[in-house]
Design a protein around this motif. Structure first.
Motif, PDB file in Angstrom:
ATOM      1  N   THR A   1       9.934  14.447 -12.595  1.00  0.00           N
ATOM      2  CA  THR A   1      11.368  14.399 -12.312  1.00  0.00           C
ATOM      3  C   THR A   1      11.918  13.002 -12.555  1.00  0.00           C
ATOM      4  OG1 THR A   1      11.159  16.176 -10.685  1.00  0.00           O
ATOM      5  CG2 THR A   1      13.129  14.803 -10.549  1.00  0.00           C
ATOM      6  N   VAL A   2      11.202  11.997 -12.097  1.00  0.00           N
ATOM      7  CA  VAL A   2      11.632  10.610 -12.301  1.00  0.00           C
ATOM      8  C   VAL A   2      11.580  10.240 -13.780  1.00  0.00           C
ATOM      9  CG1 VAL A   2      10.984   8.213 -11.863  1.00  0.00           C
ATOM     10  CG2 VAL A   2      11.057   9.838  -9.979  1.00  0.00           C
ATOM     11  N   MET A   3      10.484  10.567 -14.441  1.00  0.00           N
ATOM     12  CA  MET A   3      10.310  10.180 -15.851  1.00  0.00           C
ATOM     13  C   MET A   3      11.375  10.808 -16.744  1.00  0.00           C
ATOM     14  SD  MET A   3       7.917   7.964 -16.033  1.00  0.00           S
ATOM     15  CE  MET A   3       7.713   7.894 -17.809  1.00  0.00           C
ATOM     16  N   ALA A   4      11.852  11.997 -16.403  1.00  0.00           N
ATOM     17  CA  ALA A   4      12.865  12.671 -17.208  1.00  0.00           C
ATOM     18  C   ALA A   4      14.190  11.907 -17.213  1.00  0.00           C
ATOM     19  CB  ALA A   4      13.081  14.092 -16.708  1.00  0.00           C
ATOM     20  N   THR A   5      14.398  11.030 -16.236  1.00  0.00           N
ATOM     21  CA  THR A   5      15.661  10.295 -16.143  1.00  0.00           C
ATOM     22  C   THR A   5      15.579   8.880 -16.698  1.00  0.00           C
ATOM     23  OG1 THR A   5      15.224   9.367 -13.938  1.00  0.00           O
ATOM     24  CG2 THR A   5      16.242  11.556 -14.042  1.00  0.00           C
ATOM     25  N   LEU A   6      14.389   8.425 -17.031  1.00  0.00           N
ATOM     26  CA  LEU A   6      14.219   7.044 -17.466  1.00  0.00           C
ATOM     27  C   LEU A   6      14.255   6.937 -18.988  1.00  0.00           C
ATOM     28  CD1 LEU A   6      11.398   5.902 -15.029  1.00  0.00           C
ATOM     29  CD2 LEU A   6      13.857   5.530 -14.825  1.00  0.00           C
ATOM     30  N   PRO A   7      14.858   5.858 -19.499  1.00  0.00           N
ATOM     31  CA  PRO A   7      14.896   5.691 -20.957  1.00  0.00           C
ATOM     32  C   PRO A   7      13.514   5.376 -21.511  1.00  0.00           C
ATOM     33  CG  PRO A   7      15.830   3.769 -19.858  1.00  0.00           C
ATOM     34  CD  PRO A   7      15.534   4.786 -18.793  1.00  0.00           C
ATOM     35  N   ALA A   8      13.322   5.706 -22.775  1.00  0.00           N
ATOM     36  CA  ALA A   8      12.055   5.390 -23.453  1.00  0.00           C
ATOM     37  C   ALA A   8      11.924   3.875 -23.565  1.00  0.00           C
ATOM     38  CB  ALA A   8      12.038   6.022 -24.839  1.00  0.00           C
ATOM     39  N   PRO A   9      10.703   3.376 -23.644  1.00  0.00           N
ATOM     40  CA  PRO A   9      10.540   1.922 -23.783  1.00  0.00           C
ATOM     41  C   PRO A   9      11.124   1.439 -25.094  1.00  0.00           C
ATOM     42  CG  PRO A   9       8.440   3.026 -24.106  1.00  0.00           C
ATOM     43  CD  PRO A   9       9.425   4.067 -23.679  1.00  0.00           C
ATOM     44  N   LYS A  10      11.707   0.244 -25.044  1.00  0.00           N
ATOM     45  CA  LYS A  10      12.262  -0.348 -26.254  1.00  0.00           C
ATOM     46  C   LYS A  10      11.124  -0.868 -27.117  1.00  0.00           C
ATOM     47  CE  LYS A  10      16.485  -1.723 -23.961  1.00  0.00           C
ATOM     48  NZ  LYS A  10      17.323  -2.830 -23.504  1.00  0.00           N
ATOM     49  N   PRO A  11      11.256  -0.723 -28.440  1.00  0.00           N
ATOM     50  CA  PRO A  11      10.200  -1.267 -29.300  1.00  0.00           C
ATOM     51  C   PRO A  11      10.138  -2.784 -29.143  1.00  0.00           C
ATOM     52  CG  PRO A  11      11.951  -0.235 -30.604  1.00  0.00           C
ATOM     53  CD  PRO A  11      12.316  -0.095 -29.173  1.00  0.00           C
ATOM     54  N   LYS A  12       8.925  -3.304 -29.153  1.00  0.00           N
ATOM     55  CA  LYS A  12       8.753  -4.743 -29.025  1.00  0.00           C
ATOM     56  C   LYS A  12       9.163  -5.420 -30.318  1.00  0.00           C
ATOM     57  CE  LYS A  12       5.155  -4.556 -25.566  1.00  0.00           C
ATOM     58  NZ  LYS A  12       3.820  -4.967 -25.182  1.00  0.00           N
ATOM     59  N   LYS A  13       9.875  -6.532 -30.164  1.00  0.00           N
ATOM     60  CA  LYS A  13      10.284  -7.302 -31.332  1.00  0.00           C
ATOM     61  C   LYS A  13       9.101  -8.093 -31.836  1.00  0.00           C
ATOM     62  CE  LYS A  13      15.037  -7.856 -29.820  1.00  0.00           C
ATOM     63  NZ  LYS A  13      16.086  -8.814 -29.439  1.00  0.00           N
TER      64      LYS A  13
ATOM     65  N   ASP B   1       0.810  -1.225   0.000  1.00  0.00           N
ATOM     66  CA  ASP B   1       0.000   0.000   0.000  1.00  0.00           C
ATOM     67  C   ASP B   1       0.843   1.275   0.000  1.00  0.00           C
ATOM     68  OD1 ASP B   1      -2.520  -1.246  -0.144  1.00  0.00           O
ATOM     69  OD2 ASP B   1      -2.568  -1.547   2.016  1.00  0.00           O
ATOM     70  N   ARG B   2       2.047   1.201  -0.542  1.00  0.00           N
ATOM     71  CA  ARG B   2       2.941   2.357  -0.640  1.00  0.00           C
ATOM     72  C   ARG B   2       3.437   2.445  -2.080  1.00  0.00           C
ATOM     73  NH1 ARG B   2       7.016   0.524   3.814  1.00  0.00           N
ATOM     74  NH2 ARG B   2       8.174   2.374   3.246  1.00  0.00           N
ATOM     75  N   LEU B   3       3.744   3.653  -2.539  1.00  0.00           N
ATOM     76  CA  LEU B   3       4.198   3.883  -3.904  1.00  0.00           C
ATOM     77  C   LEU B   3       5.679   4.258  -3.893  1.00  0.00           C
ATOM     78  CD1 LEU B   3       3.227   4.034  -6.874  1.00  0.00           C
ATOM     79  CD2 LEU B   3       2.824   6.478  -6.497  1.00  0.00           C
ATOM     80  N   PHE B   4       6.484   3.447  -4.597  1.00  0.00           N
ATOM     81  CA  PHE B   4       7.922   3.664  -4.682  1.00  0.00           C
ATOM     82  C   PHE B   4       8.285   3.949  -6.130  1.00  0.00           C
ATOM     83  CE2 PHE B   4       7.190   0.933  -1.079  1.00  0.00           C
ATOM     84  CZ  PHE B   4       8.072   1.390  -0.112  1.00  0.00           C
ATOM     85  N   VAL B   5       9.058   5.029  -6.358  1.00  0.00           N
ATOM     86  CA  VAL B   5       9.460   5.393  -7.714  1.00  0.00           C
ATOM     87  C   VAL B   5      10.941   5.124  -7.918  1.00  0.00           C
ATOM     88  CG1 VAL B   5       7.648   7.106  -8.126  1.00  0.00           C
ATOM     89  CG2 VAL B   5       9.779   7.790  -7.032  1.00  0.00           C
ATOM     90  N   LYS B   6      11.302   4.890  -9.188  1.00  0.00           N
ATOM     91  CA  LYS B   6      12.702   4.658  -9.541  1.00  0.00           C
ATOM     92  C   LYS B   6      13.469   5.967  -9.427  1.00  0.00           C
ATOM     93  CE  LYS B   6      12.538   0.929 -12.915  1.00  0.00           C
ATOM     94  NZ  LYS B   6      12.932   0.562 -14.292  1.00  0.00           N
ATOM     95  N   VAL B   7      14.491   5.960  -8.608  1.00  0.00           N
ATOM     96  CA  VAL B   7      15.304   7.169  -8.447  1.00  0.00           C
ATOM     97  C   VAL B   7      16.782   6.883  -8.701  1.00  0.00           C
ATOM     98  CG1 VAL B   7      13.700   8.293  -6.852  1.00  0.00           C
ATOM     99  CG2 VAL B   7      15.515   6.821  -5.944  1.00  0.00           C
ATOM    100  N   LYS B   8      17.091   5.711  -9.225  1.00  0.00           N
ATOM    101  CA  LYS B   8      18.504   5.329  -9.353  1.00  0.00           C
ATOM    102  C   LYS B   8      19.275   6.233 -10.298  1.00  0.00           C
ATOM    103  CE  LYS B   8      18.213   1.665 -12.821  1.00  0.00           C
ATOM    104  NZ  LYS B   8      18.484   0.248 -13.050  1.00  0.00           N
ATOM    105  N   HIS B   9      18.605   6.957 -11.183  1.00  0.00           N
ATOM    106  CA  HIS B   9      19.291   7.847 -12.118  1.00  0.00           C
ATOM    107  C   HIS B   9      19.319   9.295 -11.621  1.00  0.00           C
ATOM    108  CE1 HIS B   9      19.486   4.597 -14.986  1.00  0.00           C
ATOM    109  NE2 HIS B   9      18.184   4.436 -14.909  1.00  0.00           N
ATOM    110  N   LEU B  10      18.758   9.541 -10.441  1.00  0.00           N
ATOM    111  CA  LEU B  10      18.737  10.903  -9.896  1.00  0.00           C
ATOM    112  C   LEU B  10      19.925  11.135  -8.966  1.00  0.00           C
ATOM    113  CD1 LEU B  10      14.960  11.258  -8.943  1.00  0.00           C
ATOM    114  CD2 LEU B  10      16.138  12.383 -10.822  1.00  0.00           C
ATOM    115  N   GLU B  11      20.388  12.364  -8.916  1.00  0.00           N
ATOM    116  CA  GLU B  11      21.466  12.712  -7.995  1.00  0.00           C
ATOM    117  C   GLU B  11      20.947  12.654  -6.563  1.00  0.00           C
ATOM    118  OE1 GLU B  11      23.488  16.329  -8.963  1.00  0.00           O
ATOM    119  OE2 GLU B  11      23.486  15.862 -11.102  1.00  0.00           O
ATOM    120  N   ASP B  12      21.838  12.363  -5.642  1.00  0.00           N
ATOM    121  CA  ASP B  12      21.458  12.249  -4.228  1.00  0.00           C
ATOM    122  C   ASP B  12      20.775  13.506  -3.706  1.00  0.00           C
ATOM    123  OD1 ASP B  12      22.420   9.668  -4.058  1.00  0.00           O
ATOM    124  OD2 ASP B  12      24.363  10.259  -3.245  1.00  0.00           O
TER     125      ASP B  12
END
Length: 127
Positions: free
Chosen positions: A98-110, A47-58
């Motif tokens: 802020t998070v989305m700006a650091t994430l790569p675009a989805p790869k096209p499906k083969k 019941d908690r929301l966690f976002v990817k921050v691995k590409h963000l500065e500390d």
């Protein structure tokens, strides 16, 4: 404790109200992956929301999220968006953008190779 359907409904409604794009969820390992425009950017766990921050500065993580506590042991690179920020649409939108700006675009499906059986022709010597 698994994330409840009521919580997922709330997360979906809040994210959709930010009008950032198509929000979808996928059940994963008893919890949920959260996607925006086809890019996984968050996990809903307990019941908690966690976002990817691995590409963000500390300094950015410290200023926007306050910690890098992941949803479970071994889940590095995630921070929780607290309930106060989920209820405040401006705060939620800022964090998601802020998070989305650091994430790569989805790869096209083969495309999958055709699974149709091909009969050998008499010219190839097998027929």
């Amino acid at each position: 404790m698994a994330t409840s359907s009521a919580t997922m409904t709330f997360f979906a409604e809040q994210l959709e109200r930010c009008e950032l794009g198509a929000v979808t969820f996928k059940k994963m390992f008893g919890e949920y992956g959260v996607y925006l425009n086809g890019v996984i950017f968050a996990l809903a766990c307990d019941d908690r929301l966690f976002v990817k921050v691995k590409h963000l500065e500390d300094s950015v993580v410290d200023g926007l999220f306050g910690n890098r506590e992941g949803p479970f042991n071994g889940a590095n690179g995630y921070s929780e968006i607290s309930g106060d920020y989920i209820e405040d649409l401006d705060a939620l939108e800022l964090r998601v953008k802020t998070v989305m700006a650091t994430l790569p675009a989805p790869k096209p499906k083969k495309k999958r190779a055709s699974s149709a059986l091909v009969s050998p022709s008499p010219a190839d010597g097998r027929g």
